[in-house]
Design an enzyme around this catalytic site. Structure first.
Site, PDB file in Angstrom:
ATOM      1  N   TYR A  58       0.831  -1.203   0.000  1.00  0.00           N
ATOM      2  CA  TYR A  58       0.000   0.000   0.000  1.00  0.00           C
ATOM      3  C   TYR A  58       0.868   1.257   0.000  1.00  0.00           C
ATOM      4  CZ  TYR A  58      -3.580  -3.420   1.376  1.00  0.00           C
ATOM      5  OH  TYR A  58      -4.404  -4.521   1.433  1.00  0.00           O
ATOM      6  N   HIS A 116       0.314 -11.944   1.003  1.00  0.00           N
ATOM      7  CA  HIS A 116      -0.763 -11.136   0.386  1.00  0.00           C
ATOM      8  C   HIS A 116      -1.581 -11.950  -0.629  1.00  0.00           C
ATOM      9  CE1 HIS A 116      -1.654  -6.583  -0.256  1.00  0.00           C
ATOM     10  NE2 HIS A 116      -2.734  -7.291  -0.401  1.00  0.00           N
TER      11      HIS A 116
HETATM   12  P1  NAP Z   1     -13.871  -0.827   1.400  1.00  0.00           P
HETATM   13  O1  NAP Z   1     -13.442  -0.762   2.795  1.00  0.00           O
HETATM   14  O2  NAP Z   1     -14.970  -1.764   1.024  1.00  0.00           O
HETATM   15  O3  NAP Z   1     -14.280   0.628   0.880  1.00  0.00           O
HETATM   16  C1  NAP Z   1     -13.448   1.759   1.018  1.00  0.00           C
HETATM   17  C2  NAP Z   1     -14.054   2.916   0.219  1.00  0.00           C
HETATM   18  O4  NAP Z   1     -15.396   3.149   0.663  1.00  0.00           O
HETATM   19  C3  NAP Z   1     -13.323   4.221   0.367  1.00  0.00           C
HETATM   20  O5  NAP Z   1     -13.395   4.879  -0.871  1.00  0.00           O
HETATM   21  C4  NAP Z   1     -14.136   4.989   1.410  1.00  0.00           C
HETATM   22  O6  NAP Z   1     -14.110   6.392   1.203  1.00  0.00           O
HETATM   23  C5  NAP Z   1     -15.528   4.491   1.119  1.00  0.00           C
HETATM   24  N1  NAP Z   1     -16.342   4.455   2.332  1.00  0.00           N
HETATM   25  C6  NAP Z   1     -15.988   3.987   3.560  1.00  0.00           C
HETATM   26  N2  NAP Z   1     -17.017   4.065   4.415  1.00  0.00           N
HETATM   27  C7  NAP Z   1     -18.061   4.613   3.727  1.00  0.00           C
HETATM   28  C8  NAP Z   1     -19.375   4.942   4.067  1.00  0.00           C
HETATM   29  N3  NAP Z   1     -19.848   4.746   5.305  1.00  0.00           N
HETATM   30  N4  NAP Z   1     -20.170   5.488   3.104  1.00  0.00           N
HETATM   31  C9  NAP Z   1     -19.708   5.691   1.853  1.00  0.00           C
HETATM   32  N5  NAP Z   1     -18.450   5.374   1.457  1.00  0.00           N
HETATM   33  C10 NAP Z   1     -17.634   4.844   2.386  1.00  0.00           C
HETATM   34  O7  NAP Z   1     -12.654  -1.184   0.417  1.00  0.00           O
HETATM   35  P2  NAP Z   1     -11.115  -1.546   0.559  1.00  0.00           P
HETATM   36  O8  NAP Z   1     -10.325  -0.385   1.015  1.00  0.00           O
HETATM   37  O9  NAP Z   1     -10.734  -2.188  -0.729  1.00  0.00           O
HETATM   38  O10 NAP Z   1     -11.076  -2.715   1.650  1.00  0.00           O
HETATM   39  C11 NAP Z   1     -10.860  -2.499   3.036  1.00  0.00           C
HETATM   40  C12 NAP Z   1      -9.441  -2.876   3.436  1.00  0.00           C
HETATM   41  O11 NAP Z   1      -9.205  -4.254   3.191  1.00  0.00           O
HETATM   42  C13 NAP Z   1      -8.354  -2.192   2.607  1.00  0.00           C
HETATM   43  O12 NAP Z   1      -8.204  -0.821   2.916  1.00  0.00           O
HETATM   44  C14 NAP Z   1      -7.176  -3.063   2.920  1.00  0.00           C
HETATM   45  O13 NAP Z   1      -6.654  -2.771   4.207  1.00  0.00           O
HETATM   46  C15 NAP Z   1      -7.821  -4.445   2.867  1.00  0.00           C
HETATM   47  N6  NAP Z   1      -7.745  -5.090   1.525  1.00  0.00           N
HETATM   48  C16 NAP Z   1      -7.019  -6.237   1.424  1.00  0.00           C
HETATM   49  C17 NAP Z   1      -6.880  -6.851   0.190  1.00  0.00           C
HETATM   50  C18 NAP Z   1      -6.068  -8.126   0.087  1.00  0.00           C
HETATM   51  O14 NAP Z   1      -5.751  -8.548  -1.040  1.00  0.00           O
HETATM   52  N7  NAP Z   1      -5.743  -8.758   1.189  1.00  0.00           N
HETATM   53  C19 NAP Z   1      -7.491  -6.316  -0.954  1.00  0.00           C
HETATM   54  C20 NAP Z   1      -8.254  -5.171  -0.813  1.00  0.00           C
HETATM   55  C21 NAP Z   1      -8.379  -4.574   0.437  1.00  0.00           C
HETATM   56  P3  NAP Z   1     -13.217   7.426   2.052  1.00  0.00           P
HETATM   57  O15 NAP Z   1     -11.844   6.827   2.141  1.00  0.00           O
HETATM   58  O16 NAP Z   1     -13.308   8.672   1.251  1.00  0.00           O
HETATM   59  O17 NAP Z   1     -13.838   7.599   3.411  1.00  0.00           O
END
Ligand code: NAP
Length: 281
Positions: A58, A116
């Site tokens: 990241y 990962h």
């Molecule tokens: P997510 O948590 O499903 O969504 C994040 C997005 O949603 C951001 O753009 C955020 O905006 C927005 N958001 C958050 N809360 C909200 C709400 N209440 N209303 C409207 N929009 C909202 O997606 P993600 O970041 O992909 O997944 C979460 C975490 O999982 C990652 O950050 C990472 O740590 C991990 N991950 C791991 C892998 C893997 O391969 N192991 C892959 C993907 C993700 P703002 O930031 O503008 O608030």
């Protein structure tokens, strides 16, 4: 808003891990947003969140430095999850990557260190490196990410493979494939599952079924999506940089869905009826 106490699950090691954490993907990609990202994580910590999910990938390591700034003197209260990239996951490369992450995180140990996703290095080498790191106290637990049902079976057969503590996978109402085989396997083997992209990066929030359930509880679609995952017994790690999103998402911990809500969500987002390859983002 006062800090809340967040429930925990037991890892196979018997150590507790919070069921709710903060994601950090897309953090650290621009100097302009850095202060805001640190602030969002600090805001979550002030409200009682004690798990942060990050990765060397990241922001090319910058997300880990943001985590370090946000955690500051609270290190002993925070459960840090980080991940090694598959290209680095040789026996020596994993150890070197972990040392770099420790420096960026300004800490002497990572609570849970994940592969990962699967790459070309033999799984046995990565596991051997994880075991070396654990023996040295540099990581307290290790696990995997993006491992499908067959990958988990293979891992369980590998030397020390049973020391794996979690599998972090893409799981939300619009991505229910793991319910056919991977999730039951993990439940049988008492392997906690971490659901990443739990609100599908925001794309699912306009769905009418979520809005209908949310209205019944004076809640929001994001809270319903997260509460549904928590009800499934998985760990959620939503990412949010907007402080309002951080607060809103935490409200999911107070939302109890009814059987009627769950039935309505099943109709709108049907569970799988046959095996499906694991989705990845
Ligand atoms: P997510 O948590 O499903 O969504 C994040 C997005 O949603 C951001 O753009 C955020 O905006 C927005 N958001 C958050 N809360 C909200 C709400 N209440 N209303 C409207 N929009 C909202 O997606 P993600 O970041 O992909 O997944 C979460 C975490 O999982 C990652 O950050 C990472 O740590 C991990 N991950 C791991 C892998 C893997 O391969 N192991 C892959 C993907 C993700 P703002 O930031 O503008 O608030």
């Amino acid at each position: 808003m006062a800090a809340r106490s967040i429930p925990t699950v037991r890892l196979p090691s018997d150590a507790p891990m919070p069921v709710y954490g903060l994601g950090t993907w897309r953090m650290g990609e621009s100097g302009r947003t850095r202060a805001n990202e640190v602030q969002a994580l600090r805001h979550g910590i002030a409200r009682g969140v004690t798990l942060i999910d990050t990765a060397e990938m990241y922001g090319d390591g910058e997300a880990e430095t943001i985590v370090a700034d946000a955690v500051g003197g609270d290190r002993d209260q925070i459960f840090i999850v980080s991940k090694v990239l598959p290209n680095n996951a040789s026996r020596r490369g994993t150890v070197a990557a972990c040392e770099r992450s420790l420096k960026r995180l300004k800490t002497d140990r990572i609570d849970l260190y994940l592969l990962h996703w699967r790459g070309s290095h033999p799984l046995a080498d990565t596991v051997a490196a994880f075991e070396d790191l654990r023996a040295a106290g540099k990581i307290l637990h290790w696990g995997v990410s993006n491992f499908d049902h067959d990958d988990m079976q293979e891992l369980a057969r590998a030397p020390h493979g049973k020391h794996c503590q979690t599998n972090q996978v893409l799981y939300n109402l619009t991505r229910r494939g793991i319910e056919f085989d991977l999730l039951p396997w993990c439940r049988t083997h008492k392997m906690p599952v971490m659901a990443y992209s739990p609100i599908e990066q925001g794309r699912m929030l306009g769905h009418k079924a979520l809005a209908d359930v949310a209205r019944r509880h004076e809640a929001t679609p994001a809270q319903v999506a997260l509460a549904w995952l928590l009800r499934q017994g998985v760990i959620v790690i939503p990412k949010a940089t907007a402080l309002t999103h951080v607060d809103e998402n935490l409200g999911a911990l107070d939302l109890t869905l009814t059987e009627a809500d769950v039935a309505a969500l099943d109709r709108a987002f049907p569970p799988p009826t046959s095996p499906q390859p694991l989705d990845m983002l």
